[in-house]
Design an enzyme around this catalytic site. Structure first.
Site, PDB file in Angstrom:
ATOM      1  N   PRO A   2      14.812  26.729 -30.433  1.00  0.00           N
ATOM      2  CA  PRO A   2      14.729  25.278 -30.688  1.00  0.00           C
ATOM      3  C   PRO A   2      13.873  24.994 -31.922  1.00  0.00           C
ATOM      4  O   PRO A   2      12.764  25.493 -32.026  1.00  0.00           O
ATOM      5  CB  PRO A   2      14.057  24.722 -29.430  1.00  0.00           C
ATOM      6  N   GLU A   3      14.411  24.256 -32.855  1.00  0.00           N
ATOM      7  CA  GLU A   3      13.649  23.851 -34.037  1.00  0.00           C
ATOM      8  C   GLU A   3      13.272  22.374 -33.893  1.00  0.00           C
ATOM      9  O   GLU A   3      13.611  21.725 -32.910  1.00  0.00           O
ATOM     10  CB  GLU A   3      14.474  24.107 -35.301  1.00  0.00           C
TER      11      GLU A   3
END
Ligand SMILES: [Zn+2]
Length: 271
Positions: A2-3
């Site tokens: 997840p960014e």
């Protein structure tokens, strides 16, 4: 992994369900995450009222009337809102039960995420106190970015991913921003002109804003707060596109290593 856009998408997904709710119970099935979930956490947050759900870099901050829960999704973590009677799976390590029969459920197959607690100002927390400005804030601007880069021999891609310089920009969005900015990822940060930094700041904000709007990527096993997958990966120009034609000039996209990370770029458009 997840960014920032996925974390922001998660924040927006869970916020309406959590604000104003009182935490009834915390069920920790697996405390061994990147750092152990504090043994006292369940007691500390019980009966707390949730006042806000915010984000700093890739940390989600759930603020209550007595402190703040600091959550990081690590490599594979995700949060969902589910009914309190939903059966849990093997990777659903934490459930936070609210007063209207819903759960905030934390799932993390690789267990690199974190659930921590602080009663102090989150800006002074050891994990957060040295973070650079938020990329979407006005503090991240061309003057700041240019000034920080002077004298730096580091590759621009690594510089862009240094959380002390600007927080929360990961591999995918660093690659995409450099493509749009026309900057070669291996170019030394200190050798790039002010004019190009103006452009870079602009495209960084652009790619992140677009990704947030589109709901974040789902390159691995991420699903947003309401359990719907994001769909940004179709719009990635270079990341993961090794050998495919550049969408601008059709030169095959190349893959290289920058600071131990995979980097994707167009050898013709990026100089
Ligand atoms: Zn190209």
């Amino acid at each position: 992994m997840p960014e920032l856009p996925e974390v922001e998408t998660t924040r927006r997904g869970i916020e309406p369900y959590l604000c104003g709710q009182t935490i009834q119970k915390l069920i920790v099935r697996q405390a061994r995450l990147r750092w152990p979930v504090p043994a006292a956490l369940a007691n500390d947050i019980r009966h707390n009222r949730i006042e806000r759900v915010s984000r700093r870099a890739k940390y989600l901050l759930i603020g209550t009337d007595s402190g703040t829960l600091i959550i990081h999704l690590g490599m594979s973590g995700s949060l969902r809102i589910v009914k309190d009677n939903s059966p849990h799976g093997p990777h659903d390590h934490i459930d936070m039960l609210m007063d209207d029969s819903i759960l905030l459920r934390y799932s993390d197959p690789r267990r690199f995420g974190a659930w921590l607690w602080t009663k102090k100002d989150t800006d002074s927390h050891p994990l957060l106190c040295r973070l650079g400005p938020e990329p979407l804030s006005d503090d991240f601007n061309a003057d700041y970015f240019f000034d920080r880069s002077r004298g730096r021999k580091l590759a621009i891609k690594s510089f862009l991913m240094d959380s002390h310089v600007v927080s929360g920009i990961g591999n995918i969005y660093a690659s995409e921003a450099l493509f749009r900015g026309g900057v070669h990822p291996a170019r030394a940060a200190g050798r790039i002109s002010r004019q190009r930094y103006v452009k870079l700041v602009d495209v960084v904000k652009q790619v992140l804003t677009e990704a947030i709007r589109q709901g974040g990527t789902t390159l691995r096993d991420f699903s947003n707060g309401e359990g719907k997958p994001g769909y940004f990966q179709q719009s990635l120009n270079v990341y993961g596109q090794s050998g495919n034609p550049c969408p601008v000039c059709t030169t095959p996209i190349r893959e290289a290593r920058t600071g131990q990370r995979s980097t994707f770029y167009c050898p013709h458009c990026q100089r």
